[in-house]
Design a protein around this motif. Structure first.
Motif, mmCIF file in Angstrom:
data_model
loop_
_atom_site.group_PDB
_atom_site.id
_atom_site.type_symbol
_atom_site.label_atom_id
_atom_site.label_comp_id
_atom_site.label_asym_id
_atom_site.label_seq_id
_atom_site.Cartn_x
_atom_site.Cartn_y
_atom_site.Cartn_z
ATOM 1 N N GLY A 50 0.797 -1.213 0.000
ATOM 2 C CA GLY A 50 0.000 0.000 0.000
ATOM 3 C C GLY A 50 0.830 1.263 0.000
ATOM 4 O O GLY A 50 0.382 2.299 0.502
ATOM 5 N N TYR A 51 2.025 1.204 -0.573
ATOM 6 C CA TYR A 51 2.916 2.355 -0.606
ATOM 7 C C TYR A 51 2.740 3.156 -1.899
ATOM 8 O O TYR A 51 1.811 2.935 -2.678
ATOM 9 N N THR A 52 3.684 4.058 -2.127
ATOM 10 C CA THR A 52 3.685 4.909 -3.316
ATOM 11 C C THR A 52 5.042 4.801 -3.989
ATOM 12 O O THR A 52 6.082 4.850 -3.314
ATOM 13 N N LEU A 53 5.057 4.658 -5.309
ATOM 14 C CA LEU A 53 6.295 4.607 -6.078
ATOM 15 C C LEU A 53 6.419 5.907 -6.856
ATOM 16 O O LEU A 53 5.497 6.299 -7.573
ATOM 17 N N GLN A 54 7.560 6.580 -6.677
ATOM 18 C CA GLN A 54 7.741 7.879 -7.309
ATOM 19 C C GLN A 54 8.944 7.834 -8.248
ATOM 20 O O GLN A 54 10.015 7.345 -7.898
ATOM 21 N N LEU A 55 8.715 8.336 -9.468
ATOM 22 C CA LEU A 55 9.759 8.387 -10.490
ATOM 23 C C LEU A 55 10.327 9.796 -10.560
ATOM 24 O O LEU A 55 9.573 10.776 -10.630
ATOM 25 N N TYR A 56 11.655 9.896 -10.547
ATOM 26 C CA TYR A 56 12.349 11.176 -10.603
ATOM 27 C C TYR A 56 13.060 11.320 -11.954
ATOM 28 O O TYR A 56 13.424 10.324 -12.580
ATOM 29 N N TYR A 57 13.276 12.555 -12.380
ATOM 30 C CA TYR A 57 13.984 12.814 -13.623
ATOM 31 C C TYR A 57 15.100 13.831 -13.373
ATOM 32 O O TYR A 57 15.074 14.589 -12.402
ATOM 33 N N CYS A 58 16.089 13.824 -14.269
ATOM 34 C CA CYS A 58 17.185 14.778 -14.169
ATOM 35 C C CYS A 58 16.850 16.014 -14.982
ATOM 36 O O CYS A 58 16.620 15.921 -16.191
ATOM 37 N N PRO A 59 16.818 17.200 -14.370
ATOM 38 C CA PRO A 59 16.476 18.411 -15.106
ATOM 39 C C PRO A 59 17.546 18.823 -16.107
ATOM 40 O O PRO A 59 17.314 19.724 -16.925
#
Length: 334
Positions: free
Chosen positions: A313-322
């Motif tokens: 029941g968690y959250t997966l977050q995707l990050y990007y390089c600016p």
């Protein structure tokens, strides 16, 4: 349709005006079951894909303990939605008959019906999100792109950035460069059903987010903690003010709790920023204050239209390089 976040229970800038300098815009996607077209933004829907571009695959190691036939996952969901509709319309259900129907459905969609399936071959990805810039303001590099596509491999990966989760791939596009479209992309034979999104339309809404208290200057974080204690609600800031729950893009990072805070850095040294958030539902008992005004009084009817579950029941977050869209993005689970 327009879906609107209610005003926050607390005007956080009144006691802490300096928080304004730390704010960021996020776009809540507000997914709801629907039938989007290829020229629309969606979750789990069809994507605008060039016919001459290979469909992406995953060649990482997979953990198969939770795998089941992909066709069955979608057929079961459709059947259960139909069963719920019949019950809501007053039909008296014979639960033994319903159980037998589900069993037969599983047999009909068994992976045994795919004798040529090679479990060691690269596996096709599935679409998670297609986001047109015209619908979702603030996406990176609007001078070069007008479409972002988010795909992932819907299986567990023991050896990846965030183990035991799906693995993302991105495509940044200019729609004018897509001539002939791919109409029938390949689909995986098996998957983890928890990673298969229902097809949903999106109803984007821009909201303001603030950092996790753990990411604020120590003096400010301490004052916010003292303020929250006076509200007799330790989650008054993080859950009711700072972070919008649910499927969203941009904004701030998640709420540190599983692990200690750390900077999410690119190989180039730049700090990566949140791009796409895949949660386990739109809201729950602790985040009900974010339920859209237009759906007030509907209880939990729209709390999980996508039916994706991350971990427990968690959250997966995707990050990007600016610095560049070609730099590999990071993921973190909160």
């Amino acid at each position: 349709m327009a879906l609107t976040t209610p005003p926050r229970p607390y005007d956080i800038l009144a006691p802490f005006p300096e928080l304004a300098a730390h704010s960021r815009s996020a776009v809540r996607l507000h997914p709801r079951l629907g039938n989007p077209g290829v020229d629309e933004s969606s979750l789990g829907g069809p994507v605008l894909w060039p016919a001459d571009e290979p469909w992406p695959t995953c060649d990482l190691e997979h953990e198969d303990c939770s795998d089941e036939p992909f066709d069955y996952v979608r057929a079961e969901r459709e059947y259960l939605r139909d069963r719920d509709r019949r019950q809501e319309q007053g039909e008296k259900l014979d639960w033994e008959v319903e159980r037998q129907r589900l069993h037969q459905l599983r047999l009909e969609h068994s992976s045994d019906y795919h004798p040529d399936y090679d479990e060691d071959a690269p596996q096709p990805l599935i679409s998670v999100a297609q986001l047109y810039y015209r619908d979702v303001p603030g996406l990176p590099w609007p001078d070069r792109y007008d479409l972002l596509q988010v795909l992932w491999c819907p299986r567990d990966h023991p050896d990846c950035d965030t183990p035991w989760n799906p693995v993302f791939q991105l495509r940044w596009r200019r729609t004018e460069e897509v001539a002939e479209r791919l109409n029938d992309p390949p689909l995986p034979v098996v998957c983890s059903g928890e990673y298969v999104p229902n097809v949903c339309v999106v109803n984007p809404e821009v909201v303001t987010e603030y950092p996790n208290a753990a990411d604020l200057p120590d003096s400010l974080a301490k004052r916010i903690k003292e303020w929250a204690e006076k509200q007799n609600l330790s989650s008054a800031y993080n859950w009711n003010v700072a972070f919008a729950p649910g499927w969203k893009v941009m904004g701030h990072g998640g709420i540190w709790g599983i692990i200690d805070p750390y900077p999410i850095l690119c190989d180039c040294g730049a700090e990566q920023l949140p791009l796409f958030t895949a949660p386990s539902g739109e809201f729950d008992g602790g985040t009900g204050s974010w339920q859209p005004i237009e759906e007030a009084g509907t209880g939990y009817s729209y709390s999980d239209p996508v039916e994706v579950t991350i971990g427990r029941g968690y959250t997966l977050q995707l990050y990007y390089c600016p610095e560049s869209e070609n730099h590999t993005g990071r993921t973190e689970m909160f």
